[in-house]
Design an enzyme around this catalytic site. Structure first.
Site, PDB file in Angstrom:
ATOM      1  N   ARG A 154      52.445   4.748 -55.528  1.00 30.18           N
ATOM      2  CA  ARG A 154      51.587   6.316 -55.319  1.00 30.18           C
ATOM      3  C   ARG A 154      51.022   6.721 -56.785  1.00 30.18           C
ATOM      4  O   ARG A 154      51.276   7.929 -57.086  1.00 30.18           O
ATOM      5  CB  ARG A 154      52.920   7.214 -54.918  1.00 30.18           C
ATOM      6  CG  ARG A 154      53.647   6.863 -53.902  1.00 30.18           C
ATOM      7  CD  ARG A 154      52.899   7.171 -52.570  1.00 30.18           C
ATOM      8  NE  ARG A 154      53.730   6.978 -51.346  1.00 30.18           N
ATOM      9  CZ  ARG A 154      53.685   5.778 -50.870  1.00 30.18           C
ATOM     10  NH1 ARG A 154      53.092   4.526 -51.535  1.00 30.18           N
ATOM     11  NH2 ARG A 154      54.640   5.662 -49.926  1.00 30.18           N
ATOM     12  N   SER A 221      57.188  13.678 -48.147  1.00 31.97           N
ATOM     13  CA  SER A 221      58.153  13.365 -49.224  1.00 31.97           C
ATOM     14  C   SER A 221      58.217  14.270 -50.396  1.00 31.97           C
ATOM     15  O   SER A 221      56.967  14.094 -50.961  1.00 31.97           O
ATOM     16  CB  SER A 221      58.247  11.946 -49.607  1.00 31.97           C
ATOM     17  OG  SER A 221      58.311  10.983 -48.345  1.00 31.97           O
ATOM     18  N   GLU A 313      57.498  14.450 -56.038  1.00 36.89           N
ATOM     19  CA  GLU A 313      56.190  13.548 -55.769  1.00 36.89           C
ATOM     20  C   GLU A 313      54.984  14.729 -55.684  1.00 36.89           C
ATOM     21  O   GLU A 313      53.886  14.384 -55.879  1.00 36.89           O
ATOM     22  CB  GLU A 313      56.414  12.726 -54.713  1.00 36.89           C
ATOM     23  CG  GLU A 313      55.224  11.927 -54.247  1.00 36.89           C
ATOM     24  CD  GLU A 313      55.400  10.991 -53.079  1.00 36.89           C
ATOM     25  OE1 GLU A 313      56.600  10.145 -53.077  1.00 36.89           O
ATOM     26  OE2 GLU A 313      54.440  10.788 -52.328  1.00 36.89           O
TER      27      GLU A 313
HETATM   28  C1  LIG Z   1      54.027  15.425 -43.254  1.00 32.94           C
HETATM   29  C2  LIG Z   1      53.500  14.547 -44.277  1.00 32.94           C
HETATM   30  C3  LIG Z   1      53.766  13.322 -44.061  1.00 32.94           C
HETATM   31  C4  LIG Z   1      53.169  12.606 -45.277  1.00 32.94           C
HETATM   32  N1  LIG Z   1      53.292  11.288 -45.505  1.00 32.94           N
HETATM   33  C5  LIG Z   1      52.912  10.409 -46.339  1.00 32.94           C
HETATM   34  C6  LIG Z   1      53.180   8.924 -46.375  1.00 32.94           C
HETATM   35  O1  LIG Z   1      53.708   8.241 -45.230  1.00 32.94           O
HETATM   36  N2  LIG Z   1      52.706   8.240 -47.411  1.00 32.94           N
HETATM   37  C7  LIG Z   1      51.860   8.875 -48.629  1.00 32.94           C
HETATM   38  O2  LIG Z   1      51.639   8.267 -49.293  1.00 32.94           O
HETATM   39  N3  LIG Z   1      52.061   9.929 -48.352  1.00 32.94           N
HETATM   40  C8  LIG Z   1      52.135  10.924 -47.668  1.00 32.94           C
HETATM   41  N4  LIG Z   1      52.081  12.365 -47.514  1.00 32.94           N
HETATM   42  C9  LIG Z   1      51.436  12.927 -48.771  1.00 32.94           C
HETATM   43  C10 LIG Z   1      50.108  13.320 -48.623  1.00 32.94           C
HETATM   44  O3  LIG Z   1      49.450  12.928 -47.013  1.00 32.94           O
HETATM   45  C11 LIG Z   1      49.193  12.126 -49.302  1.00 32.94           C
HETATM   46  O4  LIG Z   1      49.580  12.482 -50.732  1.00 32.94           O
HETATM   47  C12 LIG Z   1      47.614  12.431 -49.214  1.00 32.94           C
HETATM   48  O5  LIG Z   1      46.845  11.468 -49.705  1.00 32.94           O
HETATM   49  C13 LIG Z   1      47.249  13.610 -49.810  1.00 32.94           C
HETATM   50  O6  LIG Z   1      45.915  14.006 -49.191  1.00 32.94           O
HETATM   51  P1  LIG Z   1      45.047  15.190 -49.480  1.00 32.94           P
HETATM   52  O7  LIG Z   1      43.867  15.166 -48.885  1.00 32.94           O
HETATM   53  O8  LIG Z   1      45.807  16.385 -48.778  1.00 32.94           O
HETATM   54  O9  LIG Z   1      45.439  15.486 -50.978  1.00 32.94           O
HETATM   55  P2  LIG Z   1      45.792  16.874 -51.798  1.00 32.94           P
HETATM   56  O10 LIG Z   1      47.093  17.227 -51.403  1.00 32.94           O
HETATM   57  O11 LIG Z   1      44.914  18.097 -51.758  1.00 32.94           O
HETATM   58  O12 LIG Z   1      45.650  16.225 -53.496  1.00 32.94           O
HETATM   59  C14 LIG Z   1      46.595  15.294 -53.784  1.00 32.94           C
HETATM   60  C15 LIG Z   1      45.974  14.861 -55.231  1.00 32.94           C
HETATM   61  O13 LIG Z   1      44.781  14.258 -55.100  1.00 32.94           O
HETATM   62  C16 LIG Z   1      43.664  14.993 -55.857  1.00 32.94           C
HETATM   63  N5  LIG Z   1      42.446  14.836 -54.850  1.00 32.94           N
HETATM   64  C17 LIG Z   1      42.351  15.032 -53.550  1.00 32.94           C
HETATM   65  N6  LIG Z   1      40.854  14.856 -53.022  1.00 32.94           N
HETATM   66  C18 LIG Z   1      40.277  14.517 -54.337  1.00 32.94           C
HETATM   67  C19 LIG Z   1      38.996  13.936 -54.330  1.00 32.94           C
HETATM   68  N7  LIG Z   1      38.010  14.137 -53.379  1.00 32.94           N
HETATM   69  N8  LIG Z   1      38.550  13.656 -55.558  1.00 32.94           N
HETATM   70  C20 LIG Z   1      39.624  13.601 -56.866  1.00 32.94           C
HETATM   71  N9  LIG Z   1      40.757  14.153 -56.490  1.00 32.94           N
HETATM   72  C21 LIG Z   1      41.236  14.489 -55.198  1.00 32.94           C
HETATM   73  C22 LIG Z   1      44.268  16.402 -56.111  1.00 32.94           C
HETATM   74  O14 LIG Z   1      43.463  16.918 -57.137  1.00 32.94           O
HETATM   75  C23 LIG Z   1      45.589  15.908 -56.337  1.00 32.94           C
HETATM   76  O15 LIG Z   1      45.899  15.594 -57.489  1.00 32.94           O
HETATM   77  C24 LIG Z   1      52.518  13.251 -46.391  1.00 32.94           C
HETATM   78  C25 LIG Z   1      52.347  14.614 -46.344  1.00 32.94           C
HETATM   79  C26 LIG Z   1      52.775  15.267 -45.248  1.00 32.94           C
HETATM   80  C27 LIG Z   1      52.651  16.446 -45.117  1.00 32.94           C
END
Ligand SMILES: Cc1cc2nc3c(=O)[nH]c(=O)nc-3n(C[C@H](O)[C@H](O)[C@H](O)COP(=O)(O)OP(=O)(O)OC[C@H]3O[C@@H](n4cnc5c(N)ncnc54)[C@H](O)[C@@H]3O)c2cc1C
Length: 317
Positions: A154, A221, A313
């Site tokens: 992660r 998580s 996390e």
């Molecule tokens: C119900 C649920 C289940 C989940 N299950 C998992 C799982 O099984 N495994 C897992 O690993 N995660 C899981 N997650 C967490 C989440 O899905 C991941 O961390 C995912 O990658 C976040 O994506 P996001 O686009 O929403 O990023 P955000 O939450 O918007 O951002 C996360 C980080 O990435 C950065 N970021 C986002 N987009 C960019 C970009 N284009 N350029 C540079 N930086 C960027 C942001 O600044 C921030 O630091 C879960 C979340 C939820 C709500």
């Protein structure tokens, strides 16, 4: 490109927290990234974030346009704002395998490289060939190879340089042969004739334990699984012989929170998901401060009961 002033971010984070951003810039695949002055926060789908107050700066996000280009028979480059699960569906429909175990993880392609997302025995790092970014500080485009990204559990180089690199595109190296990854215990021994069947099984398994974002807000998580010293494992095993311990000395944060009696409890309008103690959720229009207060109460209690520190996390802003 779209620019909004003084806009609510409620639709831009899966916790559904209603804070405002002074400015929100949504970038499309063909746009030049405009120069930014002042504080900047990059977001994807906001599925790993908890906003605790209005953001007095510019939030940058990429549009969730479905935009990808197959490069060779094994390489595919996807727009950073694309929904990761849309990419996975497309790869399977087009006979490209590898990402199926990551099915239904909320969020975008860009964040998959920041977070090195992982689930059910697979991690994004095993498939990422390269990452194309716009360096918001130096105002230039550059490309990171997989090795340059310093992926770990992660974790990545980008996580240590927040809001500097805007990930515009990610290239994945996939396989034309479907070799099911059944390393996750609950998948062991299950016959999966096709990647599509495995994807469906994983999606079902996922939503049996986690709140669906469209029904209950959460960030997945909330805490990392803590890694502790040998002495801590030995001490805890005396009182809790059934406590799970994973290599190397990794404890289950969910197990500790459950054992401390938090599963299913609410505090204010934030709660601990009844089917998974690792997940904090929005039990009804909660604020980021309520989530933070619940997290702090859990951290304090787990520390007191087990002598183990829990780190979030989720990114708290
Ligand atoms: C119900 C649920 C289940 C989940 N299950 C998992 C799982 O099984 N495994 C897992 O690993 N995660 C899981 N997650 C967490 C989440 O899905 C991941 O961390 C995912 O990658 C976040 O994506 P996001 O686009 O929403 O990023 P955000 O939450 O918007 O951002 C996360 C980080 O990435 C950065 N970021 C986002 N987009 C960019 C970009 N284009 N350029 C540079 N930086 C960027 C942001 O600044 C921030 O630091 C879960 C979340 C939820 C709500």
């Amino acid at each position: 490109m779209k620019v909004f002033e003084n806009i609510s971010l409620k639709e831009y984070n899966t916790f559904g927290i209603d804070v405002k951003a002074r400015r929100l810039v949504v970038i499309e695949p063909d746009d030049e990234v405009p120069p930014q002055d002042g504080e900047v926060q990059v977001i994807g789908a906001g599925s790993n974030m908890v906003f605790t107050k209005d953001y007095d700066g510019t939030v940058i996000t990429l549009s969730n346009t479905f935009h990808l280009s197959p490069l060779t028979s094994h390489l595919v480059t996807a727009w950073g704002g694309m929904v990761m699960d849309d990419l996975i569906r497309w790869t399977l429909d087009n006979g490209l395998y590898g990402l199926e175990n990551l099915s239904a993880i909320p969020g975008t392609v860009g964040a998959s490289a920041v977070q090195n997302v992982g689930a059910y025995g697979a991690e994004a790092k095993d498939f990422i060939e390269s990452v194309e970014v716009y360096d918001l500080q130096e105002r230039r485009h550059c490309t990171f190879s997989n090795a340059d990204c310093h992926f770990a559990y992660r974790d990545s180089f980008f996580k240590h340089h927040p809001n500097r690199y805007l990930i515009l595109r990610v290239t994945y190296r996939l396989s034309r042969e479907f070799v099911p990854n059944l390393s996750y215990k609950a998948l062991e021994g299950q016959p999966h004739a096709s990647a599509q069947q495995l994807r469906e099984a994983i999606t079902e398994l996922r939503w049996s334990k986690l709140p669906r974002p469209e029904e209950h807000g959460s960030a997945g998580s909330f805490f990392k699984n803590p890694v502790v010293d040998d002495a801590v494992v030995v001490r805890l095993k005396v009182d809790y012989p059934d406590m799970p311990v994973y290599p190397v000395n990794k404890l289950s944060a969910g197990w500790l929170i459950d054992k401390a009696g938090w599963k299913g409890r609410t505090q204010g309008r934030a709660g601990v998901w009844p089917k998974n103690a690792l997940v904090l959720y929005n039990a009804g229009d909660c604020t980021g401060d309520e989530v933070r207060a619940l997290a702090a109460a859990i951290q304090q209690d787990v520390k007191q009961k087990f002598g183990v520190a829990l780190d979030p996390e989720a990114i708290i802003i």
